[in-house]
Write a protein that holds these residues in place. Structure first.
Motif, PDB file in Angstrom:
ATOM      1  N   LEU A  69      46.295  46.321 -48.086  1.00 19.37           N
ATOM      2  CA  LEU A  69      44.840  46.293 -47.990  1.00 19.37           C
ATOM      3  C   LEU A  69      44.294  45.211 -48.920  1.00 19.37           C
ATOM      4  N   GLY A  70      43.018  44.878 -48.748  1.00 10.03           N
ATOM      5  CA  GLY A  70      42.392  43.854 -49.575  1.00 10.03           C
ATOM      6  C   GLY A  70      42.495  42.477 -48.940  1.00 10.03           C
ATOM      7  N   TRP A  71      41.758  41.532 -49.493  1.00  7.42           N
ATOM      8  CA  TRP A  71      41.710  40.174 -48.917  1.00  7.42           C
ATOM      9  C   TRP A  71      41.662  39.126 -50.018  1.00  7.42           C
ATOM     10  N   ASP A  72      42.486  38.070 -49.871  1.00  5.41           N
ATOM     11  CA  ASP A  72      42.429  36.961 -50.823  1.00  5.41           C
ATOM     12  C   ASP A  72      42.652  35.597 -50.183  1.00  5.41           C
ATOM     13  N   ARG A  73      42.911  35.565 -48.881  1.00  4.82           N
ATOM     14  CA  ARG A  73      43.145  34.278 -48.206  1.00  4.82           C
ATOM     15  C   ARG A  73      43.012  34.466 -46.697  1.00  4.82           C
ATOM     16  N   TRP A  74      42.869  33.337 -46.001  1.00  7.28           N
ATOM     17  CA  TRP A  74      42.769  33.352 -44.548  1.00  7.28           C
ATOM     18  C   TRP A  74      44.139  33.579 -43.919  1.00  7.28           C
ATOM     19  N   GLU A  75      44.159  34.423 -42.930  1.00 13.46           N
ATOM     20  CA  GLU A  75      45.399  34.674 -42.191  1.00 13.46           C
ATOM     21  C   GLU A  75      45.530  33.710 -41.024  1.00 13.46           C
ATOM     22  N   GLN A  76      44.430  33.466 -40.335  1.00 10.08           N
ATOM     23  CA  GLN A  76      44.425  32.593 -39.161  1.00 10.08           C
ATOM     24  C   GLN A  76      43.655  31.299 -39.419  1.00 10.08           C
ATOM     25  N   GLY A  77      42.701  31.348 -40.317  1.00  9.27           N
ATOM     26  CA  GLY A  77      41.810  30.216 -40.527  1.00  9.27           C
ATOM     27  C   GLY A  77      40.567  30.341 -39.670  1.00  9.27           C
ATOM     28  N   LEU A  78      39.512  29.610 -40.039  1.00 11.04           N
ATOM     29  CA  LEU A  78      38.230  29.706 -39.348  1.00 11.04           C
ATOM     30  C   LEU A  78      38.138  28.710 -38.199  1.00 11.04           C
ATOM     31  N   ASP A  79      37.438  29.122 -37.130  1.00 15.97           N
ATOM     32  CA  ASP A  79      37.125  28.150 -36.092  1.00 15.97           C
ATOM     33  C   ASP A  79      35.957  27.287 -36.580  1.00 15.97           C
ATOM     34  N   ALA A  80      35.693  26.215 -35.853  1.00 16.92           N
ATOM     35  CA  ALA A  80      34.711  25.225 -36.309  1.00 16.92           C
ATOM     36  C   ALA A  80      33.314  25.825 -36.448  1.00 16.92           C
ATOM     37  N   ALA A  81      32.905  26.676 -35.494  1.00 16.33           N
ATOM     38  CA  ALA A  81      31.550  27.245 -35.521  1.00 16.33           C
ATOM     39  C   ALA A  81      31.351  28.144 -36.735  1.00 16.33           C
ATOM     40  N   THR A  82      32.341  29.008 -37.030  1.00 15.71           N
ATOM     41  CA  THR A  82      32.221  29.911 -38.175  1.00 15.71           C
ATOM     42  C   THR A  82      32.233  29.134 -39.480  1.00 15.71           C
ATOM     43  N   ALA A  83      33.122  28.143 -39.586  1.00 16.14           N
ATOM     44  CA  ALA A  83      33.197  27.330 -40.798  1.00 16.14           C
ATOM     45  C   ALA A  83      31.875  26.610 -41.051  1.00 16.14           C
ATOM     46  N   GLU A  84      31.270  26.085 -39.988  1.00 13.36           N
ATOM     47  CA  GLU A  84      30.002  25.376 -40.131  1.00 13.36           C
ATOM     48  C   GLU A  84      28.892  26.319 -40.565  1.00 13.36           C
ATOM     49  N   ASP A  85      28.842  27.513 -39.947  1.00 11.00           N
ATOM     50  CA  ASP A  85      27.806  28.487 -40.316  1.00 11.00           C
ATOM     51  C   ASP A  85      27.944  28.919 -41.767  1.00 11.00           C
ATOM     52  N   PHE A  86      29.163  29.212 -42.184  1.00  8.74           N
ATOM     53  CA  PHE A  86      29.386  29.587 -43.572  1.00  8.74           C
ATOM     54  C   PHE A  86      28.889  28.490 -44.506  1.00  8.74           C
ATOM     55  N   GLN A  87      29.297  27.267 -44.215  1.00  4.54           N
ATOM     56  CA  GLN A  87      28.977  26.162 -45.104  1.00  4.54           C
ATOM     57  C   GLN A  87      27.482  25.901 -45.187  1.00  4.54           C
ATOM     58  N   GLU A  88      26.812  25.884 -44.030  1.00  2.00           N
ATOM     59  CA  GLU A  88      25.368  25.633 -44.024  1.00  2.00           C
ATOM     60  C   GLU A  88      24.613  26.706 -44.798  1.00  2.00           C
TER      61      GLU A  88
END
Length: 325
Positions: A69-88
């Motif tokens: 359980l728990g989270w500290d890193r990406w397992e699959q990585g982000l797609d372009a749309a999610t990465a852009e939304d996070f960053q903006e």
């Protein structure tokens, strides 16, 4: 019992599962009825499990398992749309390190062993209880009656007077609720224990929500833009379908799917809220991707959780009962 572990359970024929599930009735409080097997499927996971009824409330059997359980890193990585939304979004709030921002709001990675459980499928509101609109005790309550008449003439689906009363509209029907301000965390936990049930721990809650998945969300690392979400209904054209995050998962369990709501769990025996942040991120104008981290990310832990007072969030607090087998 070995058959109650997920690796063994999933390999059993349906007939053998039913024998085990009926035997479990001997361990359950009086009033439980076994209703049969049902298969649930969500986010690529599928499970056949047992359904029980207790005084009109639905419970499901969840086999035990060892899980990370728990989270500290990406397992699959982000797609372009999610990465852009996070960053903006994070740029607007001056956050430079996206991954550190997310990591700081997740529970730490740890190995746990979850025992087999009987889990209530739906949650209950802790602070609010239903009352008849024509209840005689409210006949002389001018504020209640005035706001009720306004609500009847409005197009709103909900209205709440903070920690006092609230109205909910479903179709043509209106339901009223009053607030119960005479509770504290210890009393709630004790009453549930005395009735033969328990509240889930944080570990159990995260396992029940994500099934031990290693991704940010139960479906993967990237945001699903097709979801119908509360507070962001304008983002989807499918207005007549249910809210996606409120639907049963692969265990057959439903969660609130609303960042304004918390679910009551216990951590080291103490009250610990999960599944929301009281709407802080949504209210801050972060948009659905960041705003829905509290309700959608499997391992989200409100950074203020250790400082939250039970009395302050009781109106947004829900609970479910479990039985450890």
């Amino acid at each position: 019992m070995e058959t109650l572990n997920r690796s063994v359970w999933n390999g059993l024929p349906s007939q053998e599962k039913e024998i085990v599930l009926k035997m479990l009735l001997e361990k359950l409080p009086k009033g439980f009825e076994y209703k049969g097997l049902e298969t649930f499927e969500r986010y690529g996971s599928k499970a056949e499990t047992g359904i029980y009824d207790y005084e009109g409330y639905k419970f499901v059997f969840v086999p035990g398992d060892k899980a990370t359980l728990g989270w500290d890193r990406w397992e699959q990585g982000l797609d372009a749309a999610t990465a852009e939304d996070f960053q903006e979004t994070l740029d607007e709030f001056g956050v430079e390190d996206r991954d550190a921002f997310i990591r700081d709001q997740m529970s730490p990675v740890r190995e746990v062993e979850i025992g087999a459980l009987l889990v209530e499928c739906q949650t209950h509101s802790l602070g609010w209880y239903e009352i008849e609109l024509d209840d005689e005790d409210l006949a002389d309550d001018e504020d209640f009656q005035e706001e009720l008449e306004k609500f009847k003439l409005s197009a709103y689906s909900e209205y709440e007077r903070h920690q006092n009363f609230r109205f909910v509209r479903e179709g043509e029907a209106i339901t009223a609720y009053l607030f119960n301000d005479e509770l504290d965390a210890d009393i709630v936990a004790e009453e549930i224990e005395q009735s033969g049930f328990s509240l889930p721990t944080e570990d159990e809650w995260e396992f029940l929500y994500g099934g031990g998945c290693r991704t940010l969300y139960p479906w993967g690392d990237s945001f699903d833009y097709g979801l119908k979400l509360r507070h962001f209904e304008e983002l989807t054209e499918y207005e007549n379908r249910p809210y996606d995050l409120e639907q049963p998962n692969a265990f057959g369990i439903c969660f609130s799917g609303d960042p304004y709501q918390y679910e009551m769990t216990l951590k080291d025996g103490e009250f610990f809220p999960k599944g929301g942040d009281g709407g802080s991120l949504v209210c801050g104008g972060t948009g659905p991707v960041v705003g829905y981290l509290p309700a959608a990310a499997v391992y989200y832990r409100d950074p203020n959780a250790f400082e939250l007072d039970f009395e302050d969030i009781i109106s947004n607090l829900r609970f479910r009962r479990i039985i450890r087998l």
